[in-house]
Design an enzyme around this catalytic site. Sequence first.
Site, mmCIF file in Angstrom:
data_model
loop_
_atom_site.group_PDB
_atom_site.id
_atom_site.type_symbol
_atom_site.label_atom_id
_atom_site.label_comp_id
_atom_site.label_asym_id
_atom_site.label_seq_id
_atom_site.Cartn_x
_atom_site.Cartn_y
_atom_site.Cartn_z
ATOM 1 N N ASP A 216 2.961 -1.278 1.752
ATOM 2 C CA ASP A 216 1.450 -1.959 2.611
ATOM 3 C C ASP A 216 1.119 -3.026 1.620
ATOM 4 O OD1 ASP A 216 1.994 -0.531 -0.611
ATOM 5 O OD2 ASP A 216 -0.212 -0.030 -0.468
ATOM 6 N N ASP A 294 6.226 7.543 -11.395
ATOM 7 C CA ASP A 294 5.606 6.082 -11.857
ATOM 8 C C ASP A 294 5.418 6.643 -13.006
ATOM 9 O OD1 ASP A 294 3.983 7.633 -10.418
ATOM 10 O OD2 ASP A 294 3.135 5.180 -9.610
#
Length: 450
Positions: A216, A294
């Site tokens: 994306d 992350d």
Amino acid sequence: MLCKRNSLIICGAFLFVAWNAVLIFFLLGRSTLGNGRPEEPGYENGQGGKEKGHIIKELMRVINAFETELESQNKILVQIQKHKSLWDEQGGSHIDTKSNSDIVEPVHVVIPILVMACNRVTVKRCLDKLLEYRPSAESFPIIVSQDCGHAETANVIASYGSQLTHIKQPDLSDIAVPVAHRKFQGYYKISRHYRWAMNQVFNSFSYSSVIIVEDDLEVAPDFFEYFTALYPVLKSDPSLWCVSAWNDNGREGYVDPGKPSLLYRTDFFPGLGWMLLKDLWLELEPKWPASFWDDWMRHPDQRKDRSCIRPEISRTLTFGRKGVSLGQFYDKYLRFIKLNTESVPFTKTDLSYLEKKKYDEDFVKEVYSAPVVTVEDLQSGKLSGPGPFRVQYSSPESFKTLARNLGVMDDLKSGVPRAGYRGVVSFFSRGRRVYIAPPDGWEKYNPSWS
């Protein structure tokens, strides 16, 4: 070596198929000789026929599965052979240093782009921009790793043919997670996919670096120039562990539009279009987390006081509001990130200012020589001079209050603010540089500030 391996695989495939053919005949013969049952009327069309049919069906399933895997491995071998000469050159490549300057130009570097895909057919927007701006297919091979098994997305990726390599995560099963984490199943699958995909890049394809792009993300025109120039910086500086194309506070009005070439060191792992080296993956892979990879990267045990490089103006833009994060931060921050449109010749730019010792000296001097002002001063419009100006915090609560009032992201991860370096967050406000900073003499982060 690669040719020999290819031949061995083909020979192995032939022997496998031949062996299964012999096995079929053997089992068929056995089914007609055992227990005298074939002499019974109707046996061939009854139970015996069903058993033979089941055996044949099962063996054909195994053979078909083997052929599918063989085809996948053969595609990987073809890609490896295609780039073998370039890897050989990369292994012996050098950095040319221009006389009378610190400008460096990497020679014959191959950096693959790993696109992480799942079930977004809008991956087309991401791939179209990568292919539009890619200066060389040999220097920047594109590998799309797809999870989820989404057929429509797979068809979109396949439509690009030889312009990229399409690999598929083989394990699509649900993951056993703690009861409290059932709603986070997606994060567990993402972490599993990242681990598999990076192992493919570094182990199966044998690359020495990679740029990771989510499906994306849209890239800027100078995306490839940016990473090409910073590859030798990352490779030569042990105080760095990644290069990112993203500025967490890079919204329109919060960056200096006149300085698209400006780069920073940051202690916060930004992600969203980032480059790492194989050495780092060898360090991280054995302890790769089951989920939330992350945030795990932002923990002191992984970061180890290392920094990333980030730009003033982002070289990626996210257009994916829908996903496992359910649009967290998207409507308030991410949709307004400014994507760079002015190409910067980074490979012809002196980047020596990013070297830690020099950067720290200059950074600390600029931040703490700036006058201390209040939020009210900044918002009143009465301050004179071009800046920079400094607002000071002394606790996580005071940081969050300042960040919210000034419009920048206010969360802390293990004590590190987004886009922060040495506790300082740099951004633009009303045409002036502003630093949200801890008191002079800052020494280290407090991980409890989260």
